[in-house]
Design a protein around this motif. Structure first.
Motif, PDB file in Angstrom:
ATOM      1  N   GLN A  72       0.818  -1.210   0.000  1.00 21.35           N
ATOM      2  CA  GLN A  72       0.000   0.000   0.000  1.00 21.35           C
ATOM      3  C   GLN A  72       0.853   1.261   0.000  1.00 21.35           C
ATOM      4  OE1 GLN A  72      -2.651  -0.593   3.328  1.00 21.35           O
ATOM      5  NE2 GLN A  72      -4.184  -1.593   2.039  1.00 21.35           N
ATOM      6  N   ARG A  73       1.923   1.256   0.773  1.00 18.21           N
ATOM      7  CA  ARG A  73       2.791   2.443   0.832  1.00 18.21           C
ATOM      8  C   ARG A  73       3.584   2.616  -0.463  1.00 18.21           C
ATOM      9  NH1 ARG A  73       5.275   2.878   6.762  1.00 18.21           N
ATOM     10  NH2 ARG A  73       5.997   4.858   5.911  1.00 18.21           N
ATOM     11  N   ALA A  76       1.107   4.000  -2.969  1.00 14.06           N
ATOM     12  CA  ALA A  76       0.794   5.395  -2.653  1.00 14.06           C
ATOM     13  C   ALA A  76       1.918   6.323  -3.105  1.00 14.06           C
ATOM     14  CB  ALA A  76       0.531   5.557  -1.159  1.00 14.06           C
ATOM     15  N   GLU A  80       1.793   9.175  -6.050  1.00 12.81           N
ATOM     16  CA  GLU A  80       2.204  10.562  -5.785  1.00 12.81           C
ATOM     17  C   GLU A  80       3.195  11.039  -6.847  1.00 12.81           C
ATOM     18  OE1 GLU A  80       4.699  12.947  -2.382  1.00 12.81           O
ATOM     19  OE2 GLU A  80       3.249  11.440  -1.690  1.00 12.81           O
TER      20      GLU A  80
END
Length: 191
Positions: A72-73, A76, A80
């Motif tokens: 998930q990170r 993300a 970005e």
């Protein structure tokens, strides 16, 4: 990068000629994402190498991040970078192996609008020359996300050097003939 400046007046790059032509170099913004649970700014040798190589080549370092091995990170941070107007290319290092913690492909590949299938084939050919059959342990991949090129490399210094010098950097050089990724960059978002 002003993507309209890449192509000539007729909207297409000319093909043919030597490996490096007399065309001008066109710098692009490149973000580097290191995927690791253990690396810090001080110990991130692969990320530091890429940042230095990007600058030495004449491109711009448009961002740098260290992200833990968490799908998930990773996704993300990738999203970005892919929505940052200064970023044209993202190169990640790490998380492409076979262990349970290696989740970079699982995090990034669902974001791909297009997979650059030839990258994995060429990457493994180059990697084989350096490390032999151990290359089968890598799940290096590449694709296009929101008009940006994304390359996911293993985290070892040797893999990052080979990936940059032998595969990615030549394709991010507008002078490379017969063709290169810079030429098609302005058309990535066309319908």
């Amino acid at each position: 990068m002003d993507r309209s400046a890449v192509l000539g007046p007729n909207g297409s790059g000319s093909l043919g000629g030597d490996a490096l032509s007399a065309r001008e170099f066109i710098p692009v913004g490149i973000a580097v994402m290191t995927v690791s649970d253990t690396r810090t700014d001080e110990t991130d040798t692969s990320g530091r190498y890429l940042a230095s190589a990007i600058a030495e080549t004449g491109h711009r370092l448009a961002g740098k991040a260290i992200v833990p091995d968490d799908a998930q990170r990773i996704a993300a941070q990738m999203r970005e970078f892919c929505h940052d107007g200064a970023v044209d290319v993202i190169i990640s290092t790490g998380g492409t192996g076979l262990t349970r913690r290696d989740v970079t492909p699982e995090a990034v590949m669902p974001l791909f609008d297009k997979v650059i299938e030839g990258f994995a084939a060429v990457w493994h050919r180059v990697s084989y020359d350096s490390i032999g059959l151990s290359t089968i342990q890598s799940r290096a991949c590449a694709g296009v996300v929101n008009g940006r090129f994304v390359f996911c490399l293993p985290g070892s210094n040797g893999a990052v050097r080979d990936g940059w010098t032998k595969v990615i950097a030549p394709q991010l050089d507008h002078r490379t003939r017969p063709c290169n990724l810079i030429e098609i960059m302005p058309r990535l978002m066309e319908s």
